[in-house]
Write a protein that holds these residues in place. Sequence first.
Motif, PDB file in Angstrom:
ATOM      1  N   GLU A 165       2.963   2.673   2.003  1.00 40.92           N
ATOM      2  CA  GLU A 165       2.029   1.864   2.383  1.00 40.92           C
ATOM      3  C   GLU A 165       1.692   0.627   1.678  1.00 40.92           C
ATOM      4  O   GLU A 165       2.066   0.780   0.244  1.00 40.92           O
ATOM      5  N   GLU A 166       1.531  -0.637   1.899  1.00 43.63           N
ATOM      6  CA  GLU A 166       0.994  -1.546   1.354  1.00 43.63           C
ATOM      7  C   GLU A 166       0.256  -1.592   0.141  1.00 43.63           C
ATOM      8  O   GLU A 166       0.590  -1.904  -1.251  1.00 43.63           O
ATOM      9  N   LYS A 167      -0.692  -0.577   0.140  1.00 42.95           N
ATOM     10  CA  LYS A 167      -1.607  -0.374  -1.217  1.00 42.95           C
ATOM     11  C   LYS A 167      -1.031   0.026  -2.138  1.00 42.95           C
ATOM     12  O   LYS A 167      -1.215   0.017  -3.402  1.00 42.95           O
ATOM     13  N   ARG A 200       1.636  -2.714  -3.756  1.00 43.82           N
ATOM     14  CA  ARG A 200       0.821  -3.609  -4.319  1.00 43.82           C
ATOM     15  C   ARG A 200       0.539  -3.219  -5.850  1.00 43.82           C
ATOM     16  O   ARG A 200       0.739  -4.118  -6.883  1.00 43.82           O
ATOM     17  N   THR A 201       0.541  -1.878  -6.300  1.00 41.69           N
ATOM     18  CA  THR A 201       0.532  -1.529  -7.633  1.00 41.69           C
ATOM     19  C   THR A 201       1.841  -1.763  -8.435  1.00 41.69           C
ATOM     20  O   THR A 201       2.003  -1.386  -9.595  1.00 41.69           O
ATOM     21  N   ASN A 239      -3.998  -1.524 -10.490  1.00 44.24           N
ATOM     22  CA  ASN A 239      -5.299  -0.840 -10.045  1.00 44.24           C
ATOM     23  C   ASN A 239      -6.113  -0.507 -11.440  1.00 44.24           C
ATOM     24  O   ASN A 239      -6.582   0.414 -11.499  1.00 44.24           O
TER      25      ASN A 239
END
Length: 198
Positions: free
Chosen positions: A11-13, A16-17, A172
Motif C-alpha cells: 500500500e502507498e502508506k 511512503r515510509t 512516520n
Amino acid sequence: MLKTLGRETFEEKIIRTWVGNGAQTLVKRSLCGKTEINDLLDPELFNKALEIFLKSYAQNLCVNTVLYPDVFEVLQNLETRGFRLALVTNKPFDFIEPLLIGLGIDNMFELCLGGDSLLKKKPDPMPLIHVCETLGIEIDECLMIGDSKNDILAAKSAGMQSIGVTYGYNYNESISLDEPEAVIESMSEVCALLGDKD
C-alpha cells in the motif's frame, strides 16, 4: 516496478515510509518489503528493478505531484526579498528540472543538487557544504528547510541552522525528534520566522 517483476506489492502508506534516501534505497526497500535492506539482495534483480523504476518514474514525473500549500508564494517572497535559493534533494538529478518545470518553479533556484550529483547525499553534509562553497556563502548565513530527518541531520552535520516542516516523508516520525531550530506546520510560517532581511 514490483508488478512488472511479479513481486508482492504494498500500500502507498507503507511505501511512503521508505521514501527519502534516494531511488536506489527506495527500490531496495521495496524489494525487501521493509525499511531494513537485506545485504544478500540479488544485485542482478536490483539492477533490473532500478531500471524499471527509473523508466516508469521518468514517464510519470508530475502525474500526481503538486506543491504543498503556500510553497510557491513563500519561494516568491524569499526571492523578492533577496534570499538566494538552492534545492538539495536525494532524487536523481535528471528528474529535478522536469519536476520543477512541471510545478512552475524552475526559475527560482540558483543551484540544484540531486542525490547522485556528488559522492555523498543527505544526511551527509557534503551537499550543503558544496552549495555554500559554490555560491560563496558562509554556513552560518544559510538555513536548511526540510521535511525529513535527512535534511535536519545534514544541516546539523554541516553546522547549519534548520527548520523542519511537519508534513512530507519522514518515516512516520516527528520531525521535532531531530531537533531543528524551529518546527513549522505550514511554509507560510517561514517568512515570519526570518523577519525582515537586512
